[in-house]
Scaffold this motif. Structure first.
Motif, mmCIF file in Angstrom:
data_model
loop_
_atom_site.group_PDB
_atom_site.id
_atom_site.type_symbol
_atom_site.label_atom_id
_atom_site.label_comp_id
_atom_site.label_asym_id
_atom_site.label_seq_id
_atom_site.Cartn_x
_atom_site.Cartn_y
_atom_site.Cartn_z
ATOM 1 N N LYS A 138 -1.133 -2.949 11.011
ATOM 2 C CA LYS A 138 -1.944 -3.196 9.813
ATOM 3 C C LYS A 138 -1.288 -2.645 8.544
ATOM 4 O O LYS A 138 -1.679 -3.022 7.425
ATOM 5 C CB LYS A 138 -3.342 -2.612 9.982
ATOM 6 C CG LYS A 138 -3.375 -1.096 10.099
ATOM 7 C CD LYS A 138 -4.804 -0.594 10.316
ATOM 8 C CE LYS A 138 -4.870 0.918 10.497
ATOM 9 N NZ LYS A 138 -4.438 1.665 9.305
ATOM 10 N N ASN A 139 -0.318 -1.744 8.718
ATOM 11 C CA ASN A 139 0.360 -1.153 7.560
ATOM 12 C C ASN A 139 1.639 -1.889 7.177
ATOM 13 O O ASN A 139 2.313 -1.492 6.211
ATOM 14 C CB ASN A 139 0.691 0.313 7.832
ATOM 15 C CG ASN A 139 -0.537 1.177 8.002
ATOM 16 O OD1 ASN A 139 -0.850 1.627 9.098
ATOM 17 N ND2 ASN A 139 -1.264 1.393 6.910
ATOM 18 N N SER B 270 4.292 5.412 0.312
ATOM 19 C CA SER B 270 3.808 4.147 -0.235
ATOM 20 C C SER B 270 2.504 4.340 -0.988
ATOM 21 O O SER B 270 1.546 4.898 -0.442
ATOM 22 C CB SER B 270 3.590 3.137 0.899
ATOM 23 O OG SER B 270 2.985 1.969 0.401
ATOM 24 N N GLN C 71 2.937 -8.507 -2.198
ATOM 25 C CA GLN C 71 1.818 -9.193 -1.530
ATOM 26 C C GLN C 71 1.660 -10.607 -2.084
ATOM 27 O O GLN C 71 1.327 -11.546 -1.347
ATOM 28 C CB GLN C 71 0.528 -8.408 -1.708
ATOM 29 C CG GLN C 71 -0.653 -8.981 -0.920
ATOM 30 C CD GLN C 71 -0.456 -8.887 0.585
ATOM 31 O OE1 GLN C 71 -0.170 -7.819 1.118
ATOM 32 N NE2 GLN C 71 -0.625 -10.013 1.276
ATOM 33 N N TYR D 91 6.421 -3.078 3.053
ATOM 34 C CA TYR D 91 6.814 -4.483 2.947
ATOM 35 C C TYR D 91 8.241 -4.623 3.473
ATOM 36 O O TYR D 91 9.179 -4.055 2.900
ATOM 37 C CB TYR D 91 6.714 -4.958 1.494
ATOM 38 C CG TYR D 91 5.313 -4.855 0.945
ATOM 39 C CD1 TYR D 91 4.421 -5.916 1.066
ATOM 40 C CD2 TYR D 91 4.861 -3.681 0.342
ATOM 41 C CE1 TYR D 91 3.122 -5.819 0.579
ATOM 42 C CE2 TYR D 91 3.568 -3.572 -0.143
ATOM 43 C CZ TYR D 91 2.700 -4.645 -0.020
ATOM 44 O OH TYR D 91 1.410 -4.536 -0.492
ATOM 45 N N VAL E 65 3.620 -5.449 6.090
ATOM 46 C CA VAL E 65 3.593 -6.830 5.604
ATOM 47 C C VAL E 65 5.011 -7.379 5.738
ATOM 48 O O VAL E 65 5.956 -6.835 5.170
ATOM 49 C CB VAL E 65 3.136 -6.911 4.134
ATOM 50 C CG1 VAL E 65 3.165 -8.353 3.641
ATOM 51 C CG2 VAL E 65 1.736 -6.314 3.976
ATOM 52 N N LYS F 48 1.072 0.461 2.393
ATOM 53 C CA LYS F 48 1.707 -0.687 3.017
ATOM 54 C C LYS F 48 3.230 -0.551 2.967
ATOM 55 O O LYS F 48 3.784 0.013 2.024
ATOM 56 C CB LYS F 48 1.319 -1.993 2.306
ATOM 57 C CG LYS F 48 -0.162 -2.332 2.383
ATOM 58 C CD LYS F 48 -0.556 -2.819 3.763
ATOM 59 C CE LYS F 48 -1.997 -3.313 3.789
ATOM 60 N NZ LYS F 48 -2.413 -3.777 5.121
#
Length: 206
Positions: A124-125, A86, A196, A92, A127, A90
């Motif tokens: 935290k990584n 990535s 995001q 997703y 979404v 992140k």
């Protein structure tokens, strides 16, 4: 962007107690995927009602399924391999009705693996993007089930309620929703390349 589409088939609708019986996850715009039938963690047989919906039988799980430990570990390894590539650090993860179903099952998988001292992806990584909430915010209609939305946009739903077929259809549906959102924004910016922004749109962030 590292975007994946996730779907679980399960023995029921309770993400805290019911069993995962099939896992499918697919990387966007790629044939890269993971799919497996899973032996129920509870060792209980699945009901005829679930078989009627999914076409998954107890015999199929016995003959073609893998242990829940193996399936959970392989899913975790798949996710880690995608995250490693990535560009923004992140991952997703997109699922339809994810916030009340798939994401809860996934978090339970992470918890089960942590109890086995298997390292999982830090929260935290990740979404999480629920395409059902995206559709509700974007569209004005009565029904938002994946199958209903797919029919509206002529997306093939043959073999639905089998996990890999569902993630393939979800990828098409999510792409279509992004196209509609782009038209609404009237912008040159492609929201498909900015997950995001979708997450913030769903949760009313500016």
């Amino acid at each position: 962007m590292s975007i994946v589409f996730l779907d679980f088939e399960t023995s029921g609708f309770n993400p805290y107690h019911d069993d995962i019986i099939e896992i499918a996850i697919k990387l966007i715009n790629s044939d890269t995927s993971y799919n497996s039938l899973v032996h129920p963690q509870s060792n209980e047989c699945i009901s005829q009602r679930i078989t009627a919906v999914t076409s998954i039988t107890n015999e199929l799980l016995r003959d073609e399924g893998v242990s829940w430990k193996k399936a959970y570990s392989e899913l975790n390894d798949f996710l880690k391999s995608i995250l490693q590539k990535s560009p923004d650090g992140k991952l997703y993860i997109i699922a339809h009705n994810g916030e009340t179903f798939d994401f809860l099952f996934l978090k339970r998988i992470f918890s089960e693996l942590n109890e086995l001292n298997i390292k999982t992806i830090p929260s935290k990584n990740i979404v999480y993007i629920d395409s059902l909430l995206f559709a509700r915010r974007l569209l004005k209609r009565e029904y938002y089930k994946q199958e209903s939305l797919c029919k509206t946009y002529n997306i093939n739903t043959k073999g639905n309620h089998r996990a890999l077929n569902d993630v393939r259809a979800l990828e098409e549906l999510y792409t279509k929703l992004c196209e509609i959102f782009n038209e609404e924004l009237n912008s040159r910016r492609n929201v498909l390349e900015n997950p995001q922004m979708i997450h913030d749109y769903i949760h009313f962030k500016k």
